[in-house]
Design an enzyme around this catalytic site. Structure first.
Site, PDB file in Angstrom:
ATOM      1  N   HIS A   1      30.224  44.232  39.728  1.00  0.00           N
ATOM      2  CA  HIS A   1      31.426  44.124  38.909  1.00  0.00           C
ATOM      3  C   HIS A   1      32.186  42.817  39.112  1.00  0.00           C
ATOM      4  O   HIS A   1      32.713  42.250  38.155  1.00  0.00           O
ATOM      5  CB  HIS A   1      32.341  45.316  39.241  1.00  0.00           C
ATOM      6  CG  HIS A   1      33.647  45.318  38.535  1.00  0.00           C
ATOM      7  ND1 HIS A   1      33.770  45.407  37.168  1.00  0.00           N
ATOM      8  CD2 HIS A   1      34.928  45.242  39.019  1.00  0.00           C
ATOM      9  CE1 HIS A   1      35.048  45.409  36.822  1.00  0.00           C
ATOM     10  NE2 HIS A   1      35.768  45.304  37.934  1.00  0.00           N
TER      11      HIS A   1
ATOM     12  N   ASP B   1      37.927  42.398  33.768  1.00  0.00           N
ATOM     13  CA  ASP B   1      38.430  43.734  34.026  1.00  0.00           C
ATOM     14  C   ASP B   1      39.761  43.963  33.300  1.00  0.00           C
ATOM     15  O   ASP B   1      39.828  43.818  32.081  1.00  0.00           O
ATOM     16  CB  ASP B   1      38.541  43.922  35.557  1.00  0.00           C
ATOM     17  CG  ASP B   1      38.828  45.337  35.997  1.00  0.00           C
ATOM     18  OD1 ASP B   1      37.917  46.174  35.936  1.00  0.00           O
ATOM     19  OD2 ASP B   1      39.975  45.596  36.401  1.00  0.00           O
TER      20      ASP B   1
END
Length: 294
Positions: free
Chosen positions: A273, A105
């Site tokens: 994610h 991320d």
């Protein structure tokens, strides 16, 4: 208890101070976290990695227990160029001229800039659940905007997003993380408590907003300049993304990275994610295989 055998250090670098945990022995492997987390996100894979590598888990500036410097004009202090320089200096200070890196991320965006700005320092890189920042902004559609609403919330002019986060910082964590594929059940209770503790540290909301404002401004300028020069990542790059996450649904991940790097492999994993916490066994297998190869 999550990092048994690791030691915590506060390391002065690049005009700020970074918190990191270090464990293991062997070749150096730097692990960088995403938003709105801390280095604790690696707790399910770091101990096993430390059996083969010297593992450095660092908090990005503005996150975790690292310092929160003032953003300055254009949020320059939180540009990925500045944050990448933090990590290059951190590894030099710890005695590692070269190292491997795995990043998720926001940390993966820092790692991407590190690969471009500090060639020769990184031997191999693994990036988790991102496509290049410039492509993601230029190709944003409705599905991505809905899934990554925080990208557009956090870049609003101060003090609106800061004030709303600070009104209930723990709710921000629970909403951002809990509304994704696996929900809050994906996170170990002690890890979630760390994320909740750190989001409430004074100055965190301003730092997070500065990080995202930089990505929507000065970082894009740097990315466009690199593309105009034809500059690409030259080391072996492995990209992984969650099959149930928005990045893989909204962007042709491998195609975009193959335009940005010379040697790219990758695939989707069966998760959302938060790969390191949702699918740690599969991720660990990928990391051991990729980083064991010179």
């Amino acid at each position: 208890m999550m990092f048994e055998g690791f030691t915590a250090q506060d390391v002065p670098v690049n005009g700020t101070v970074l918190r990191c945990r270090i464990g293991g022995s062997g070749p150096a492997l730097l692990l960088l976290h995403g938003h709105p987390q801390t280095h604790v996100m690696w707790h399910r894979v770091a101990p096993a990695l430390a059996e083969r590598f010297t593992v450095v888990c660092a908090d990005l500036r503005g996150y975790g227990d690292s310092a929160r410097p003032d953003a300055g004009p254009e949020s320059h202090a939180y540009s990925k160029r500045t944050m990448a320089a933090d990590m290059a200096e951190l590894m030099s200070t710890l005695g590692f001229a070269q190292f491997r890196i795995a990043a998720h991320d926001r940390g993966a965006r820092v790692a991407h800039r590190l690969l471009l700005d500090h060639p020769g320092r990184v031997l191999r890189a693994m990036l988790l659940d991102i496509a290049p920042t410039l492509d993601m902004y230029e190709q944003t559609g409705e599905a991505f905007a809905r899934a990554y609403w925080h990208w557009f919330f956090l870049i609003q002019a101060a003090p609106l997003p800061e004030r709303l986060i600070e009104a209930d910082p723990c709710a921000y964590i629970r909403d951002v993380m809990g509304r994704r594929h696996a929900g809050l059940g994906a996170f170990a209770p002690e890890a979630l408590q760390e994320y909740l503790r750190c989001i409430a540290i004074p100055g965190t909301a301003a730092s997070i907003c500065a990080d995202y404002r930089a990505s929507a401004g000065i970082d894009l300028e740097h990315d466009r300049a690199d593309r105009a020069k034809g500059q690409k990542v030259t080391v072996p790059l492995r990209v992984l993304w969650g099959a149930e996450g928005a990045v893989g649904r909204c962007f042709p991940v491998l195609d975009l990275w193959r335009k940005a790097a010379a040697e790219v492999t990758g695939k989707a994993l069966d998760c959302g994610h938060y790969i390191a916490e949702e699918q740690p066994a599969d991720l660990l297998e990928e990391m051991l295989d990729f980083f064991a190869t010179r």
